[in-house]
Design a protein around this motif. Structure first.
Motif, short mmCIF file in Angstrom:
data_model
loop_
_atom_site.label_atom_id
_atom_site.label_comp_id
_atom_site.label_asym_id
_atom_site.label_seq_id
_atom_site.Cartn_x
_atom_site.Cartn_y
_atom_site.Cartn_z
N SER A 72 0.65 -1.00 0.26
CA SER A 72 0.03 -0.46 0.19
C SER A 72 1.06 1.64 -0.02
N HIS A 73 1.86 1.35 1.31
CA HIS A 73 2.57 2.68 1.13
C HIS A 73 3.86 2.25 -0.47
N PHE A 74 4.10 1.52 -0.89
CA PHE A 74 4.13 1.90 -2.14
C PHE A 74 3.81 1.99 -3.77
N GLY A 75 2.21 2.23 -3.47
CA GLY A 75 1.40 2.58 -3.79
C GLY A 75 1.07 3.66 -4.14
N PHE A 76 1.45 5.23 -2.57
CA PHE A 76 1.44 6.15 -2.43
C PHE A 76 2.99 6.42 -3.01
N ILE A 77 3.87 5.79 -3.01
CA ILE A 77 5.20 6.70 -3.71
C ILE A 77 5.35 6.84 -5.03
N VAL A 78 4.31 5.32 -5.38
CA VAL A 78 4.64 5.69 -7.05
C VAL A 78 3.79 6.47 -7.32
N LEU A 79 2.23 6.90 -7.33
CA LEU A 79 1.21 8.18 -7.38
C LEU A 79 1.76 9.03 -7.13
N GLY A 80 2.81 9.43 -6.23
CA GLY A 80 3.90 11.15 -6.10
C GLY A 80 4.25 10.97 -7.33
N ILE A 81 4.90 10.34 -7.30
CA ILE A 81 6.33 10.59 -9.07
C ILE A 81 5.13 10.42 -10.15
N PHE A 82 4.47 9.72 -9.93
CA PHE A 82 3.71 10.36 -11.13
C PHE A 82 2.74 10.77 -11.86
N ALA A 83 3.06 11.73 -10.08
CA ALA A 83 1.44 12.72 -10.02
C ALA A 83 1.99 14.09 -11.00
N MET A 84 3.34 14.40 -10.97
CA MET A 84 4.10 15.25 -11.69
C MET A 84 4.22 16.64 -11.53
N THR A 85 4.33 16.29 -10.12
CA THR A 85 3.88 17.70 -9.27
C THR A 85 5.19 18.09 -8.23
N SER A 86 5.54 19.16 -7.85
CA SER A 86 7.38 19.32 -6.74
C SER A 86 6.55 18.96 -5.58
N GLN A 87 5.43 18.66 -5.09
CA GLN A 87 5.50 18.21 -4.03
C GLN A 87 4.80 16.46 -3.98
N GLY A 88 4.18 16.28 -4.93
CA GLY A 88 4.24 14.86 -5.08
C GLY A 88 5.45 14.29 -4.89
N GLN A 89 6.30 14.44 -6.11
CA GLN A 89 7.40 13.80 -6.31
C GLN A 89 8.64 14.27 -5.00
N SER A 90 8.97 15.14 -4.25
CA SER A 90 9.27 15.48 -2.84
C SER A 90 9.11 14.36 -2.17
N GLY A 91 7.60 14.50 -1.50
CA GLY A 91 6.83 13.29 -1.14
C GLY A 91 7.21 12.25 -1.28
N ALA A 92 7.22 11.54 -2.30
CA ALA A 92 7.19 10.60 -2.81
C ALA A 92 8.43 10.13 -2.45
N THR A 93 9.50 11.09 -2.53
CA THR A 93 10.96 10.79 -1.77
C THR A 93 11.32 10.34 -1.00
N LEU A 94 10.85 11.64 -0.18
CA LEU A 94 10.87 11.27 0.94
C LEU A 94 10.08 10.34 1.50
N TYR A 95 8.78 9.74 1.38
CA TYR A 95 8.33 8.33 1.40
C TYR A 95 9.40 7.47 1.16
N MET A 96 9.65 7.22 0.43
CA MET A 96 10.85 5.72 0.35
C MET A 96 11.85 5.92 1.37
N VAL A 97 12.34 7.40 2.32
CA VAL A 97 13.63 7.04 3.19
C VAL A 97 12.24 7.16 3.97
N ASN A 98 11.10 7.69 4.79
CA ASN A 98 10.61 8.02 6.29
C ASN A 98 9.79 6.24 5.66
N HIS A 99 9.18 5.50 5.10
CA HIS A 99 8.38 4.09 5.26
C HIS A 99 10.29 3.02 5.17
N GLY A 100 11.13 3.74 4.70
CA GLY A 100 12.29 2.66 5.25
C GLY A 100 12.49 2.54 7.23
#
Length: 537
Positions: free
Chosen positions: A347-375
Motif C-alpha cells: 500500500s505504501h509503495f502505491g503512495f510512492i508511485v502515485l507521488g512520482i507520476f503526479a508530476m508535481t513538485s509536492q508529489g515527487q518530493s513527498g514520494a522521495t521523502l516517503y522512500m526514506v520515511n517508509h524505510g
C-alpha cells in the motif's frame, strides 16, 4: 584526479563481504564484528557523501567517469543527485541496525543440552555467509543509486538478486508452524518466486537497454549508455525518438522497476518473501532493495522517456491507487504479523508511485521523502515484530495478547512503529504522505481523493494489530516474556529518534531533495498547476 568517494563508499561493504566470508567457521563472533565494522565504515562514508553534496550545485555531483567496454559504449560512470544521496544515507543507516537485530539469526540452534548444535547439523546456518551476503546487498544497492550509465545500473540492479535469493532461501524465519522440512520448502518457494519475478523484469529491461543503445547508435553515430550524454543529446535535438519507440522502451524499463518496487499487480512475490525471511532480511527487502525500483522510475523512466511517461501516467496512477487500497484491505484481514506488514508496504509503495507520476513538485518530493520515511518506519515495526516473534515462536496474531503488561517497552516501541506506519502527525511518514496527496490532488483530484481511503484502512489494520497482540488479558504463553534487551534497544532507539526528528523537522531532507525534483520536472516539461481563483464580481 579527485578522490573516488562514490566508488569507495560501495567498495567498502563489498570488501567487507569478501573478508567476512573468509573468516574460519569456528570464528562466528569475529565474523559478526568484522561485518558490523565494515557497515559502520560505510555509514561514515555515506555521511561524508551527504556533507559534500551541495543542494544548490550541479545536478550530478562527485562524478566519476572511466572507459570500461569502449567498443559497446559502456562506461563506469557514477554520480549522485539529491534523491540518490538521501537513499544512500538511508541504506547506510539501516544495514548496521539490520546486522545487530539479526545478530543471532544465523547461529546454530541450541541443542538439547543448551549448547549450540554441531556444525554439521542440517539446521546449522553459516553465520559468515549471512553477514557477508548482507554487506554484498548493501554494495549493490549503493552502486545502483550511484550509477549514471544505464548498462552499469542494469548490472547492479540484477546482481543484487543473487545475495537476496540466498538470504531469503537459506536464512528463513525459525518461528514456523511446520517442521524444519516444511519451513525449508516454504523458504525455497519464496526465494524462487522472488528470483523469477525479478529476473523476468530484468530480462525485459535488458531488451529495452539494448534498444536504447541501438537508437543512440543510429542518431549519434556511436551508441552510448551514458545517462548524461543521452539527456544532452535529447535536449539539443541530436537524439529524437519516435513516439512508438519511446513508449516501447519506457515500458521495458518501467516493467522491471514496477516488479522491484513492487507495484500492483506485480507485487505477489513480496508477501511470501517477507513472511519466510527473518525480520532483519524482511527489512532489507522492503526498506532497502525495493527502493531501487521507485528510485529508478525517477532517474531513468522520467528523464530518458519524458513523453512516454506522460502518456502512461493515467494507467500508472490507476495501478498505484489500486495498490494503495488492495494492500491496505488485505493487510486488515491478515492472520500473520509479517504478512500484514508486507501488505502494508505494498500500500505504501502505491503512495510512492502515485507521488512520482503526479508530476508535481509536492508529489515527487513527498514520494522521495516517503522512500526514506517508509524505510525507517517499516524497519522499526518489522524489527520489533521480529523480537516479539522470536520470544513467542509464532507469527500468528491470535497467539498473542496482553504483551504490554509483561513487556511494556516492547509494546511501546511496537506502538510507535505502528503509528508511524499509519502516518500519525508528528512522525516522519506523515509529511511524506501529506505531500504526496496534496501534489496528487492539485493535478488529479479523483486519484487523490480515492487514495485517502488508504489512510483510513491503515489506521484500522495497525490499531487492530496492536489491540490483538498487546492489550487484553495476558495469555499464558506470553506471561514470562522478557522485555527488550540492551542490544534490541540499541536497534530500535535510533529508528524512533529519526521518526520523531524528521516528523517535526523534515527540512534537512527537503533542502536536498527539492532541487533534484525540480530538475526531473523540467525533464518532463511539467510545472505545478496554478490555482484558479474566481474573479471578484
Amino acid at each position: 584526479m579527485s578522490f573516488p568517494l562514490l566508488t569507495v563508499t560501495a567498495a567498502v561493504p563489498a570488501a567487507g563481504a569478501l573478508l567476512t566470508a573468509a573468516v574460519p567457521a569456528a570464528r562466528r563472533g569475529a565474523a559478526k564484528w568484522l561485518a558490523l565494522l565494515f557497515s559502520l565504515a560505510t555509514l561514515v562514508l555515506a555521511a561524508v557523501v551527504l556533507v559534500r553534496f551541495d543542494p544548490g550545485g550541479a545536478r550530478y555531483q562527485l562524478t566519476e567517469s572511466h572507459a570500461w567496454i569502449a567498443d559497446f559504449g559502456v562506461r563506469y560512470e557514477l554520480g549522485v543527485d539529491g534523491i540518490a544521496v538521501v537513499l544512500i544515507a538511508l541504506t547506510a543507516v539501516l544495514v548496521p541496525l539490520v546486522m545487530v537485530a539479526g545478530w543471532r539469526d544465523a547461529d546454530p540452534p541450541a541443542g538439547p543440552d543448551g549448547e549450540p548444535a554441531a556444525v554439521g547439523s542440517s539446521r546449522w546456518r553459516p553465520t559468515q555467509g549471512f553477514f557477508a551476503l548482507i554487506l554484498m546487498v548493501e554494495a549493490m544497492v549503493i552502486l545502483s543509486f550511484e550509477a549514471t550509465d544505464v548498462f552499469l545500473f542494469y548490472i547492479f540492479f540484477e546482481a543484487m538478486l543473487i545475495p537476496m535469493y540466498f538470504l531469503i532461501g537459506g536464512f528463513g524465519d525459525r518461528a514456523h508452524e511446520g517442521g524444519e522440512e516444511e519451513a525449508g520448502r516454504r523458504r525455497g518457494q519464496a526465494a524462487v518466486k522472488f528470483l523469477l519475478y525479478n529476473l523476468a523484469g530484468g530480462l525485459i529491461m535488458l531488451a529495452a537497454v539494448i534498444g536504447l543503445y541501438a537508437v543512440t547508435a543510429d542518431d549519434l553515430g556511436t551508441g552510448t549508455f551514458s545517462l548524461q550524454r543521452i539527456l544532452e543529446a535529447r535536449g539539443s535535438g541530436e537524439l529524437a525518438l519516435s513516439a512508438t519507440t519511446e513508449r516501447l522502451l519506457f515500458l521495458g524499463f518501467f516493467f522491471a522497476f514496477a516488479v522491484k518496487a513492487p507495484l500492483w499487480p506485480l507485487h505477489t512475490w513480496l508477501p511470501g518473501a517477507m513472511q519466510e525471511s527473518t525480520a532483519p532480511i524482511a527489512v532489507l527487502i522492503t526498506a532497502v532493495v525495493d527502493k531501487v525500483g521507485t528510485f529508478a522510475m525517477l532517474r531513468f523512466c522520467l528523464q530518458l522517456f519524458p513523453d512516454a511517461s506522460k502518456w502512461a501516467t493515467p494507467v500508472i496512477l490507476t495501478l498505484a491507487v489500486i495498490g494503495i487500497l488492495y494492500g491496505a484491505v488485505l493487510a486488515v484481514g491478515q492472520r500473520d504479523i509479517k504478512r500484514l506488514i508486507a501488505y502494508a508496504s505494498i500500500s505504501h509503495f502505491g503512495f510512492i508511485v502515485l507521488g512520482i507520476f503526479a508530476m508535481t513538485s509536492q508529489g515527487q518530493s513527498g514520494a522521495t521523502l516517503y522512500m526514506v520515511n517508509h524505510g525507517i518506519s517499516t524497519a522499526a515495526l518489522m524489527l520489533v515484530a521480529g523480537f516479539l516473534i522470536s520470544r513467542r515462536g509464532s507469527r500468528l496474531i491470535a497467539d498473542y495478547g496482553g504483551v504490554q503488561k509483561v513487556a511494556p517497552v516492547l509494546a511501546g516501541t511496537f506502538l510507535v512503529g505502528g503509528l508511524a506506519t499509519l502516518s500519525l502527525p508528528g512522525l516522519a511518514p506523515f509529511i511524506s504522505e501529506f505531500l504526496v496527496l496534496v501534489g496528487t490532488f492539485t493535478r488529479y483530484p479523483a486519484a487523490g481523493i480515492v487514495a485517502t481511503l488508504g489512510i483510513v484502512l491503515a489506521a484500522l489494520y495497525v490499531l487492530v494489530l496492536y489491540q490483538r497482540t498487546m492489550t487484553g488479558p495476558v495469555r499464558a504463553e506470553v506471561r514470562g516474556m522478557p522485555d527488550l534487551k540492551a542490544r534490541e534497544l540499541a536497534v530500535v532507539a535510533p529508528l524512533i529518534a529519526l521518526l520523531l526528528f524528521l516528523g517535526v523537522f523534515p527540512r534537512p531532507l527537503t533542502e536536498i531533495v527539492d532541487p533534484a525534483v525540480q530538475h526531473t520536472l523540467s525533464d518532463v516539461e511539467k510545472k505545478d498547476p496554478t490555482p484558479e481563483l474566481e474573479a471578484a464580481k
